[in-house]
Scaffold this active site. Structure first.
Site, PDB file in Angstrom:
ATOM      1  CE  LYS A   1     132.841  -5.243   7.802  1.00 30.08           C
ATOM      2  NZ  LYS A   1     131.483  -5.602   7.259  1.00 30.08           N
TER       3      LYS A   1
ATOM      4  N   GLY B   1     131.605   4.399   4.377  1.00 31.16           N
ATOM      5  CA  GLY B   1     130.420   4.034   4.852  1.00 31.16           C
ATOM      6  C   GLY B   1     129.484   5.559   5.644  1.00 31.16           C
ATOM      7  CB  SER B   2     126.981   5.619   8.181  1.00 35.35           C
ATOM      8  OG  SER B   2     127.521   4.818   8.978  1.00 35.35           O
ATOM      9  CB  THR B   3     128.812  10.680   9.035  1.00 37.28           C
ATOM     10  OG1 THR B   3     128.804  11.256   7.538  1.00 37.28           O
ATOM     11  CG2 THR B   3     129.533  11.641   9.815  1.00 37.28           C
TER      12      THR B   3
ATOM     13  N   GLY C   1     131.864   6.035  10.844  1.00 43.92           N
ATOM     14  CA  GLY C   1     133.087   6.741  10.309  1.00 43.92           C
ATOM     15  C   GLY C   1     133.801   7.509  11.893  1.00 43.92           C
TER      16      GLY C   1
ATOM     17  CD  GLU D   1     136.735   8.922   0.310  1.00 47.48           C
ATOM     18  OE1 GLU D   1     136.068   9.715   0.508  1.00 47.48           O
ATOM     19  OE2 GLU D   1     137.931   9.018  -0.179  1.00 47.48           O
TER      20      GLU D   1
ATOM     21  CB  CYS E   1     128.547   8.752  -0.683  1.00 50.55           C
ATOM     22  SG  CYS E   1     129.606   8.131  -2.213  1.00 50.55           S
TER      23      CYS E   1
ATOM     24  CD  GLU F   1     124.270   9.933   2.775  1.00 43.02           C
ATOM     25  OE1 GLU F   1     124.647   9.344   3.849  1.00 43.02           O
ATOM     26  OE2 GLU F   1     125.078   9.724   1.701  1.00 43.02           O
TER      27      GLU F   1
HETATM   28  P1  NAD Z   1     127.904   1.510   7.412  1.00 44.68           P
HETATM   29  O1  NAD Z   1     128.543   2.602   8.057  1.00 44.68           O
HETATM   30  O2  NAD Z   1     126.640   0.785   8.169  1.00 44.68           O
HETATM   31  O3  NAD Z   1     128.632   0.335   6.934  1.00 44.68           O
HETATM   32  C1  NAD Z   1     129.746   0.481   6.147  1.00 44.68           C
HETATM   33  C2  NAD Z   1     130.525  -0.555   6.746  1.00 44.68           C
HETATM   34  O4  NAD Z   1     131.097  -0.619   7.905  1.00 44.68           O
HETATM   35  C3  NAD Z   1     130.133  -2.097   6.522  1.00 44.68           C
HETATM   36  O5  NAD Z   1     131.069  -2.950   5.942  1.00 44.68           O
HETATM   37  C4  NAD Z   1     129.654  -2.282   7.945  1.00 44.68           C
HETATM   38  O6  NAD Z   1     129.809  -4.031   8.260  1.00 44.68           O
HETATM   39  C5  NAD Z   1     131.053  -1.791   8.518  1.00 44.68           C
HETATM   40  N1  NAD Z   1     130.683  -1.511  10.043  1.00 44.68           N
HETATM   41  C6  NAD Z   1     129.580  -1.102  10.334  1.00 44.68           C
HETATM   42  N2  NAD Z   1     129.790  -0.993  12.020  1.00 44.68           N
HETATM   43  C7  NAD Z   1     131.018  -0.819  12.204  1.00 44.68           C
HETATM   44  C8  NAD Z   1     131.881  -0.726  13.326  1.00 44.68           C
HETATM   45  N3  NAD Z   1     131.243  -0.339  14.267  1.00 44.68           N
HETATM   46  N4  NAD Z   1     133.077  -1.028  13.134  1.00 44.68           N
HETATM   47  C9  NAD Z   1     133.885  -1.222  11.852  1.00 44.68           C
HETATM   48  N5  NAD Z   1     133.040  -1.168  10.874  1.00 44.68           N
HETATM   49  C10 NAD Z   1     131.664  -1.058  11.069  1.00 44.68           C
HETATM   50  O7  NAD Z   1     127.243   2.035   6.004  1.00 44.68           O
HETATM   51  P2  NAD Z   1     126.435   1.555   4.920  1.00 44.68           P
HETATM   52  O8  NAD Z   1     125.050   1.556   5.287  1.00 44.68           O
HETATM   53  O9  NAD Z   1     126.893   0.091   4.566  1.00 44.68           O
HETATM   54  O10 NAD Z   1     126.593   2.604   3.826  1.00 44.68           O
HETATM   55  C11 NAD Z   1     125.888   3.689   3.381  1.00 44.68           C
HETATM   56  C12 NAD Z   1     126.649   4.875   3.906  1.00 44.68           C
HETATM   57  O11 NAD Z   1     127.740   4.790   3.320  1.00 44.68           O
HETATM   58  C13 NAD Z   1     126.045   6.169   3.308  1.00 44.68           C
HETATM   59  O12 NAD Z   1     125.903   7.073   4.677  1.00 44.68           O
HETATM   60  C14 NAD Z   1     126.828   6.739   2.502  1.00 44.68           C
HETATM   61  O13 NAD Z   1     126.747   8.048   2.288  1.00 44.68           O
HETATM   62  C15 NAD Z   1     128.246   6.116   2.844  1.00 44.68           C
HETATM   63  N6  NAD Z   1     129.137   5.999   1.818  1.00 44.68           N
HETATM   64  C16 NAD Z   1     130.127   7.053   1.451  1.00 44.68           C
HETATM   65  C17 NAD Z   1     130.836   6.883   0.287  1.00 44.68           C
HETATM   66  C18 NAD Z   1     132.029   7.722   0.025  1.00 44.68           C
HETATM   67  O14 NAD Z   1     132.840   7.461  -0.608  1.00 44.68           O
HETATM   68  N7  NAD Z   1     132.064   8.999   0.865  1.00 44.68           N
HETATM   69  C19 NAD Z   1     130.811   5.947  -0.622  1.00 44.68           C
HETATM   70  C20 NAD Z   1     129.663   4.933  -0.220  1.00 44.68           C
HETATM   71  C21 NAD Z   1     128.947   5.010   0.669  1.00 44.68           C
END
Ligand code: NAD
Length: 453
Positions: free
Chosen positions: A155, A208-210, A213, A230, A264, A356
């Protein structure tokens, strides 16, 4: 009923295309097709899996320019970045195409027979990708997962689905059997959540976001589903007085402003030894002002816009609450432009130092000695990456070992190389991607004892 999401070009704020978002029924259907495709893919001969992954790599290579163009338009990435990103998908596929034929187990000496281990694939793997690096982060999950014999449902983020959709089409063009790799654009709250709750999905690989996660990890506990997470970061770039200060200052902007800081691994905290602080800051200022923030369709652009109006408002909120020391320039609207911005921080409790920002903003703070630098670097819930600039090899080793982060670099800012493991300490994540062991993260070990009798 299927809804749509309007993808916007962040450099112009203009609509690009409407993308259909899968509903629950469509998500379930895709997961079930992946579950049906699993036994045949698992049992495909290792050499044949390898051949198909190499074909996928070759087809991606033939389409690097189309993928670049899509990413520039959908994500506002510079041409240079988008070209690296599409090339990274190709290279990661190439690297893991060697894995099916090398998924070695052990033969363990035991009494009364022989003992062997196998790395068995898990089944369907669900990969959830964020918007900041849509192509590479997808590939870091799907390439080793497929190589280990799993089928994959992926996704993309709502904001940036276009290159992932294209990669799904290219996989079919390359001859991967139907259902082995499926890209499903959908909402996090619908498709993403379903990856967590559907029993046929045996692992969720999330970037994605902590906050999200943690929610995924809590949900996965119900089925003891495997997770790789991650997450966020607030990484430190530690510059000692004995370092090559000109090199440290010249490289610091790219280490935080690349991809407009939406990285990130961004070194968003710079720690400078007090005796070198004034000189470093005076070298940093021209380097920041020299960053070419231009429309990413201009091939000389070094930094593009933020991804969305929402992200722009978030970054602006952080900067408005801090004191700007100096900043570079950015085009006036339309688009979600923000200049590279430097804040001089003196309080480790300040929000700009702790949270962040995920935008082109860096905070600089002096430190007194090695122990103080390590204490400040580790005073965060995150632990993803970091850099150490010094000419003293012993200090480089001591500080690298003392900083609580998963991916450190000395006298450079590299974080992600597909040959080496990548992932976070503390609340930056669980598990590792990339490197030689990544396929193992998509398997369970089976031990078989065969009696001599
Ligand atoms: P996000 O957590 O909002 O979204 C990430 C993904 O998760 C998207 O595809 C979103 O649709 C999905 N998502 C959202 N809610 C969900 C749920 N309840 N259940 C399952 N999936 C869900 O993050 P973002 O705003 O897209 O990305 C930015 C964040 O990602 C930043 O905090 C950044 O640090 C982190 N990030 C980390 C890494 C790493 O490798 N550590 C890499 C890139 C980004």
């Amino acid at each position: 009923m299927t809804s749509t999401y309007t993808v916007v070009n962040p450099a112009t704020a203009e609509a690009v295309v409407d993308v259909a978002m899968a509903d629950l029924v469509e998500t379930d259907a895709a997961i079930e097709r992946a579950a049906e495709a699993f036994p045949a893919w698992r049992d495909t001969a290792p050499g044949e899996k390898a051949r198909l992954l190499r074909r996928f790599e070759a087809v991606v290579d033939d389409h690097v320019e189309d993928l670049d163009e899509l990413e520039v338009r959908n994500s506002g990435h510079t041409w240079g970045n988008a070209t690296w990103e599409a090339g990274n998908v190709r290279d990661v596929l190439n690297y893991y195409s060697a894995a099916p034929e090398r998924l070695l187990g052990h033969q363990i000496p035991v009494a009364g027979g022989i003992d062997v281990t196998f790395h068995e694939p898990l089944g369907v793997v669900g990969i959830i990708v964020p918007w900041n690096f849509p192509m590479p982060i997808a590939a870091w999950g799907f390439a080793p997962a497929l190589a280990a014999g799993n089928t994959v449902v992926l996704k993309p983020a709502e904001l940036t689905p276009l290159t992932a959709i294209r990669l799904g089409e290219l996989a079919i063009e390359a001859g991967l059997p139907e259902g082995v790799f499926t890209v499903i654009p959908g909402k996090g709250s619908v498709t993403g959540e379903r990856f967590v709750t559907h029993p046929a999905v045996r692992k969720v690989c999330f970037t994605g976001s902590t906050a999200v996660g943690k929610r995924i990890m809590a949900g996965a506990a119900d089925q003891l589903k495997r997770v790789t997470l991650e997450l966020g970061g607030k990484s430190a770039n530690i510059v000692f007085a004995d370092a090559d200060l000109a090199k440290a200052a010249a490289s610091a902007p790219a280490a935080v402003f690349d991809n407009a800081g939406q990285d990130c691994c961004a070194r968003s905290r710079i720690l400078v030894e007090r005796s070198a602080y004034d000189e470093f800051v005076s070298l940093l200022e021209p380097a920041v002002k020299a960053v070419k923030v231009l429309d990413p369709s201009d091939r000389s652009s070094e930094m593009g816009p933020l991804i969305s109006a929402g992200q722009h408002a978030t970054v602006k909120g952080y900067v408005d609450a801090a004191e700007i020391a100096f900043a570079g320039s950015a085009p006036d609207g339309p688009g979600f432009w923000f200049p590279p911005t430097v804040v001089l921080a003196d309080d480790p409790a300040a929000t700009i130092w702790r949270e962040e920002v995920f935008g082109p903003v860096v905070a600089v703070m002096p430190f007194d000695d090695e122990a103080h630098a390590v204490r400040l670097a580790n005073d965060t819930e995150f632990g993803l990456s970091g850099s150490i600039f010094t000419r003293d090899v012993g200090r480089a080793l001591r500080v690298s070992r003392a900083v609580e982060a998963g991916a450190l670099s000395v006298n450079s800012h590299s974080s992600v190389r597909y040959w080496t493991p990548f992932g976070g300490f503390k609340q930056s994540g669980i598990g590792r991607e990339l490197g030689p062991d990544a396929p193992h993260a998509f398997t369970d070990v089976k031990n078989i004892f065969i009696s001599n009798d």
